[in-house]
Design an enzyme around this catalytic site. Structure first.
Site, PDB file in Angstrom:
ATOM      1  N   LYS A 295     -11.105 -53.488  -3.283  1.00  0.00           N
ATOM      2  CA  LYS A 295     -12.070 -54.376  -2.621  1.00  0.00           C
ATOM      3  C   LYS A 295     -11.453 -54.730  -1.265  1.00  0.00           C
ATOM      4  O   LYS A 295     -11.220 -55.896  -0.935  1.00  0.00           O
ATOM      5  CB  LYS A 295     -12.285 -55.616  -3.518  1.00  0.00           C
ATOM      6  CG  LYS A 295     -13.394 -56.531  -3.081  1.00  0.00           C
ATOM      7  CD  LYS A 295     -14.789 -56.007  -3.399  1.00  0.00           C
ATOM      8  CE  LYS A 295     -15.850 -56.898  -2.779  1.00  0.00           C
ATOM      9  NZ  LYS A 295     -17.196 -56.334  -2.860  1.00  0.00           N
TER      10      LYS A 295
ATOM     11  N   ASP B   5     -14.072 -50.417 -19.310  1.00  0.00           N
ATOM     12  CA  ASP B   5     -15.077 -50.739 -20.336  1.00  0.00           C
ATOM     13  C   ASP B   5     -16.419 -50.113 -19.969  1.00  0.00           C
ATOM     14  O   ASP B   5     -17.115 -49.563 -20.822  1.00  0.00           O
ATOM     15  CB  ASP B   5     -15.269 -52.264 -20.470  1.00  0.00           C
ATOM     16  CG  ASP B   5     -14.490 -52.830 -21.654  1.00  0.00           C
ATOM     17  OD1 ASP B   5     -13.403 -52.275 -21.952  1.00  0.00           O
ATOM     18  OD2 ASP B   5     -14.946 -53.803 -22.267  1.00  0.00           O
TER      19      ASP B   5
ATOM     20  N   ASP C  57     -17.439 -52.479  -6.316  1.00  0.00           N
ATOM     21  CA  ASP C  57     -18.848 -52.699  -6.677  1.00  0.00           C
ATOM     22  C   ASP C  57     -19.620 -51.382  -6.636  1.00  0.00           C
ATOM     23  O   ASP C  57     -20.385 -51.040  -7.538  1.00  0.00           O
ATOM     24  CB  ASP C  57     -19.497 -53.785  -5.791  1.00  0.00           C
ATOM     25  CG  ASP C  57     -19.199 -53.635  -4.313  1.00  0.00           C
ATOM     26  OD1 ASP C  57     -18.384 -52.758  -3.928  1.00  0.00           O
ATOM     27  OD2 ASP C  57     -19.776 -54.400  -3.510  1.00  0.00           O
TER      28      ASP C  57
ATOM     29  N   ASP D 291      -9.637 -53.017 -15.751  1.00  0.00           N
ATOM     30  CA  ASP D 291     -10.103 -53.588 -17.021  1.00  0.00           C
ATOM     31  C   ASP D 291     -11.624 -53.456 -17.110  1.00  0.00           C
ATOM     32  O   ASP D 291     -12.170 -52.967 -18.101  1.00  0.00           O
ATOM     33  CB  ASP D 291      -9.691 -55.066 -17.097  1.00  0.00           C
ATOM     34  CG  ASP D 291     -10.224 -55.735 -18.344  1.00  0.00           C
ATOM     35  OD1 ASP D 291     -10.111 -55.136 -19.433  1.00  0.00           O
ATOM     36  OD2 ASP D 291     -10.772 -56.850 -18.232  1.00  0.00           O
TER      37      ASP D 291
ATOM     38  N   TYR E  40      -3.685 -60.883 -13.402  1.00  0.00           N
ATOM     39  CA  TYR E  40      -3.262 -61.095 -14.784  1.00  0.00           C
ATOM     40  C   TYR E  40      -1.930 -61.836 -14.866  1.00  0.00           C
ATOM     41  O   TYR E  40      -1.721 -62.645 -15.749  1.00  0.00           O
ATOM     42  CB  TYR E  40      -3.100 -59.752 -15.512  1.00  0.00           C
ATOM     43  CG  TYR E  40      -4.360 -59.236 -16.134  1.00  0.00           C
ATOM     44  CD1 TYR E  40      -5.420 -58.806 -15.350  1.00  0.00           C
ATOM     45  CD2 TYR E  40      -4.499 -59.180 -17.521  1.00  0.00           C
ATOM     46  CE1 TYR E  40      -6.575 -58.322 -15.923  1.00  0.00           C
ATOM     47  CE2 TYR E  40      -5.659 -58.695 -18.099  1.00  0.00           C
ATOM     48  CZ  TYR E  40      -6.694 -58.268 -17.301  1.00  0.00           C
ATOM     49  OH  TYR E  40      -7.838 -57.798 -17.875  1.00  0.00           O
TER      50      TYR E  40
HETATM   51  C1  IPM Z   1      -7.909 -54.413 -22.402  1.00  0.00           C
HETATM   52  C2  IPM Z   1      -8.280 -55.790 -22.897  1.00  0.00           C
HETATM   53  C3  IPM Z   1      -7.201 -56.785 -22.492  1.00  0.00           C
HETATM   54  C4  IPM Z   1      -7.140 -56.817 -20.961  1.00  0.00           C
HETATM   55  C5  IPM Z   1      -7.409 -58.204 -23.039  1.00  0.00           C
HETATM   56  C6  IPM Z   1      -7.608 -58.209 -24.519  1.00  0.00           C
HETATM   57  C7  IPM Z   1      -6.276 -59.129 -22.655  1.00  0.00           C
HETATM   58  O1  IPM Z   1      -9.521 -56.147 -22.419  1.00  0.00           O
HETATM   59  O2  IPM Z   1      -6.868 -53.876 -22.826  1.00  0.00           O
HETATM   60  O3  IPM Z   1      -8.648 -53.862 -21.596  1.00  0.00           O
HETATM   61  O4  IPM Z   1      -7.861 -57.567 -20.336  1.00  0.00           O
HETATM   62  O5  IPM Z   1      -6.354 -56.058 -20.418  1.00  0.00           O
HETATM   63 MG    MG Z   2     -10.505 -54.646 -21.324  1.00  0.00          MG
END
Ligand code: IPM
Ligand code: MG
Length: 368
Positions: A197, A257, A229, A253, A147
């Site tokens: 990884k 999700d 993975d 990240d 990042y």
């Molecule tokens: C999160 C989001 C952010 C990230 C984006 C919006 C930059 O996906 O907070 O997980 O990738 O960290």
């Molecule tokens: Mg995210």
């Protein structure tokens, strides 16, 4: 009890941000009343809302308000999917959220993934796979990795367009998040899974070395290593095996999700970002959801839980945070649902479910 006074920077942002923020503030007001605290809300613009006024997504005025506050309560930023080329929305999330993370040096991001007892049938994972539920805390490193390394696009000697993004970690940054995760695992079920990884990446091999070194300081916690993975697969196959997870910025990240669908809706998952001074930003894991904006149907629970985590982590108000959790559990147990968790059955609006939560909170026995 002496009145505790706290100032909260309110960054509602775009899309459903302002409407779910209003719900969280209703709940905070109820907490202030019940427990005799005083919360001062300082609103500041972020994302597209800030761009309209300042032609910037994260203006200095907003940073100054955050600096003067005891914590930041963040809503969501970003525009409609089909308007991403509009300068107002172009890279809006990155320019707002990453700017805040960099300014305040938020290195530790915690995403608690918890099933709600009343919603166990909402999980997309088959019930037999989650018989033991899922109660996971993902510790995602937030200040380094791919990042924040150099991002570059260029044309090489052959005239071919190329791009590079540098992933970089130093041992202090890794140690900081790994230590925080070990401490937390020690307070919980004492299993820490470090995800990397290391079969391919040097950043991951360094990560693994540091995790192993730190393990010596936390002999009561079992440290497990898992490749990313495999971890993605295991989170779906057997989420109950995880207690605390610690991982880098990019893997965190993606995996957070993935894990956030376990409870049944993104609208149920909050997120905490902390820096070394303990200053924190609290936000729902979901985005600005423009498609449902202004319809009073967004699920406010993730925003309300973010406020509860702020009370607990930033203000030491643990009883108050538990009271909010219990009020939410109670309202769900009574069968009230917003559309995202109603499965097509009857649902109530964001405002109405908030009022139910406020009422449950006011009537709860838990007071000082
Ligand atoms: C999160 C989001 C952010 C990230 C984006 C919006 C930059 O996906 O907070 O997980 O990738 O960290
Ligand atoms: Mg995210």
């Amino acid at each position: 009890m002496e009145k505790i006074k706290k100032t909260i920077a309110i960054l509602a942002g775009d899309g459903i941000g302002p409407e779910v923020m209003a719900c969280a503030i209703d709940v905070l007001d109820a907490v202030a009343n019940k427990y005799n605290h005083e919360f001062t809300y300082k609103e500041a613009l972020i994302g597209g809302a800030a761009f309209d006024v300042y032609a910037e997504h994260c203006p200095k005025q907003t940073i100054d308000i955050c600096k003067s506050a005891d914590a930041i309560l963040f809503g969501s930023v970003g525009g409609p999917v089909d308007a991403q080329n509009d300068p107002k929305w172009q890279a809006c999330e990155a320019k707002s959220i990453l700017a805040l993370r960099k300014t305040f040096d938020f290195g530790v991001n915690i995403r608690p993934i918890k099933m709600f007892p009343a919603l166990k049938d909402n999980s997309p994972i088959k019930n037999e796979r989650i018989v033991n539920g899922a109660d996971i805390e993902i510790f995602r490193e937030l200040s380094g990795d791919i990042y924040f390394g150099e991002h570059k696009r260029f044309v090489n000697k052959e005239g071919i367009r190329c791009a590079t993004d540098v992933a970089e970690y130093d041992e202090q940054t890794i140690r900081h998040i790994v230590r925080a995760a070990f401490k937390r695992a020690g307070e919980r079920r004492k299993i820490l899974t470090s995800i990397d990884k290391a079969n391919v990446l040097d950043t991951s091999r360094l990560w693994r070395d540091i995790a192993n070194e730190e393990a010596k300081n936390f002999p009561d916690v079992t440290l497990k290593h898992m490749y990313v993975d495999n971890a993605a697969m295991q989170l779906v196959l057997n989420p109950a095996q995880f207690d605390v997870i610690v991982t880098g910025n990019l893997f965190g990240d993606i995996l957070s999700d993935l894990a956030s669908v376990l409870p049944g809706s993104l609208g149920l998952v909050p997120s905490i970002s902390l820096n070394k001074e303990g200053f924190g930003l609290y936000e729902p894991a979901g985005g600005s959801a423009f498609d449902i904006m202004g319809k009073d149907i967004a699920n406010p629970i993730a925003q309300i839980l973010s406020a509860a985590l702020m009370l607990s982590y930033s203000f030491g108000m643990h009883e108050e945070a538990i009271a909010i959790d219990q009020a939410i559990d109670q309202v769900l147990a009574q069968g009230f649902r917003t559309a995202d968790i109603a499965g097509g059955a009857e649902s109530i609006g964001s405002k109405e479910i908030t009022q139910k939560i406020v009422t449950a909170l006011i009537e709860s026995a838990l007071t000082y």
